[in-house]
Scaffold this motif. Structure first.
Motif, mmCIF file in Angstrom:
data_model
loop_
_atom_site.group_PDB
_atom_site.id
_atom_site.type_symbol
_atom_site.label_atom_id
_atom_site.label_comp_id
_atom_site.label_asym_id
_atom_site.label_seq_id
_atom_site.Cartn_x
_atom_site.Cartn_y
_atom_site.Cartn_z
ATOM 1 N N LEU A 27 0.839 -1.192 0.000
ATOM 2 C CA LEU A 27 0.000 0.000 0.000
ATOM 3 C C LEU A 27 0.880 1.250 0.000
ATOM 4 O O LEU A 27 0.566 2.238 -0.671
ATOM 5 N N ARG A 28 1.966 1.182 0.722
ATOM 6 C CA ARG A 28 2.894 2.326 0.765
ATOM 7 C C ARG A 28 3.413 2.638 -0.644
ATOM 8 O O ARG A 28 3.481 3.799 -1.053
ATOM 9 N N HIS A 29 3.727 1.570 -1.398
ATOM 10 C CA HIS A 29 4.243 1.770 -2.751
ATOM 11 C C HIS A 29 3.148 2.313 -3.674
ATOM 12 O O HIS A 29 3.409 3.161 -4.535
ATOM 13 N N ILE A 30 1.928 1.830 -3.501
ATOM 14 C CA ILE A 30 0.823 2.304 -4.329
ATOM 15 C C ILE A 30 0.621 3.806 -4.137
ATOM 16 O O ILE A 30 0.502 4.566 -5.097
ATOM 17 N N VAL A 31 0.596 4.225 -2.872
ATOM 18 C CA VAL A 31 0.384 5.641 -2.567
ATOM 19 C C VAL A 31 1.527 6.491 -3.117
ATOM 20 O O VAL A 31 1.310 7.550 -3.726
ATOM 21 N N PHE A 36 0.479 10.568 -4.146
ATOM 22 C CA PHE A 36 -0.410 11.173 -3.150
ATOM 23 C C PHE A 36 0.036 10.777 -1.751
ATOM 24 O O PHE A 36 0.880 9.912 -1.575
ATOM 25 N N THR A 37 -0.564 11.393 -0.772
ATOM 26 C CA THR A 37 -0.249 11.074 0.610
ATOM 27 C C THR A 37 -1.091 9.896 1.078
ATOM 28 O O THR A 37 -2.108 9.551 0.475
ATOM 29 N N GLN A 38 -0.659 9.269 2.171
ATOM 30 C CA GLN A 38 -1.436 8.190 2.763
ATOM 31 C C GLN A 38 -2.820 8.692 3.179
ATOM 32 O O GLN A 38 -3.813 7.995 3.037
ATOM 33 N N GLY A 43 -8.843 8.734 2.341
ATOM 34 C CA GLY A 43 -10.036 9.506 2.059
ATOM 35 C C GLY A 43 -10.964 8.786 1.081
ATOM 36 O O GLY A 43 -12.148 9.124 0.978
ATOM 37 N N TYR A 44 -10.401 7.779 0.386
ATOM 38 C CA TYR A 44 -11.178 7.021 -0.595
ATOM 39 C C TYR A 44 -11.405 5.566 -0.178
ATOM 40 O O TYR A 44 -12.494 5.015 -0.383
ATOM 41 N N TYR A 45 -10.382 4.947 0.381
ATOM 42 C CA TYR A 45 -10.468 3.526 0.740
ATOM 43 C C TYR A 45 -9.892 3.312 2.133
ATOM 44 O O TYR A 45 -8.818 3.821 2.450
ATOM 45 N N PRO A 46 -10.582 2.528 2.971
ATOM 46 C CA PRO A 46 -10.095 2.326 4.334
ATOM 47 C C PRO A 46 -8.869 1.427 4.424
ATOM 48 O O PRO A 46 -8.117 1.495 5.394
ATOM 49 N N ASP A 47 -8.652 0.590 3.409
ATOM 50 C CA ASP A 47 -7.504 -0.310 3.455
ATOM 51 C C ASP A 47 -7.239 -0.889 2.065
ATOM 52 O O ASP A 47 -7.955 -0.591 1.099
ATOM 53 N N LYS A 48 -6.214 -1.706 2.001
ATOM 54 C CA LYS A 48 -5.809 -2.316 0.734
ATOM 55 C C LYS A 48 -6.899 -3.231 0.179
ATOM 56 O O LYS A 48 -7.117 -3.306 -1.040
#
Length: 204
Positions: A27-31, A36-38, A43-48
């Protein structure tokens, strides 16, 4: 937030999941890759898992709806006294299903090959169980109207149905081109239709 944030996260998330699978996707790599910031992500999805779900659930739900429509069409045949046309109807719907898989190829690639650790991990198995349940009802209705009973053991029926569904989704798992896949499923349908007819005939 920046316009297009959701689309960017989905795009990068899809690439990450396809490359590494859900469990190993970062998830860190996706962000970071999305730029964008974590906090923007949350703000859109609560988790992976929610991100993965957003990528695949519309296609998965659509296939389930098509599957249920196909089952209803088979029961309509029984009501109309045309249960012997079930095989040809199954092949017609198989063509639709495979077309739908290819219209939503990336989503089903994620489901079939990358969904370990998500609620889609057993998607094919769940379809098999639904098919077995509906098939049992179908033969009960056929028998109630004076047709032949299904004398195939539940164990054998499960194995054959599981093999059939697995074979259909192999088109996606092996990145088969659409035209080749459409040709392949015609051969697959012929093979299984002959097998079922031979097996049912042998049990009568």
């Amino acid at each position: 937030m920046v316009a297009g944030t959701r689309e960017k996260i989905l795009e990068v998330g899809k690439r990450e999941f396809l490359a590494k699978g859900f469990k190993d996707a970062s998830l860190r790599h996706i962000v970071k890759e999305a730029g964008f910031t974590q906090g923007a992500f949350y703000g859109y999805y609560p988790d992976k898992a929610a991100l993965f779900d957003a990528l695949v659930s519309p296609a998965a739900d659509g296939l389930i709806e098509q599957f249920k429509a196909a089952q209803k069409a088979h029961f309509d045949l029984v009501d109309e006294g045309r249960a012997d046309e079930s095989g040809s109807l199954s092949t017609a719907y198989l063509r639709r299903f495979v077309g739908y898989l290819y219209d939503n190829f990336d989503a089903f690639k994620l489901i079939i090959c990358c969904s370990g650790g998500t609620r889609y991990e057993h998607f094919v198995h769940d379809l098999v169980e639904l098919e077995l349940e509906q098939t049992a009802r179908f033969y009960e209705e056929v028998a109630a109207q004076g047709g032949p009973e299904n004398r195939i053991s539940p164990e054998l029926q499960h194995m054959i149905t599981s093999a059939y569904f697995t074979a259909v989704f192999e088109t996606v798992a092996h990145d088969m081109p659409r035209e080749r896949a459409l040709s392949y499923i015609e051969e697959l349908a012929a093979f299984f239709t002959c097998g079922w007819e031979g097996l049912l005939g042998a049990r009568e």
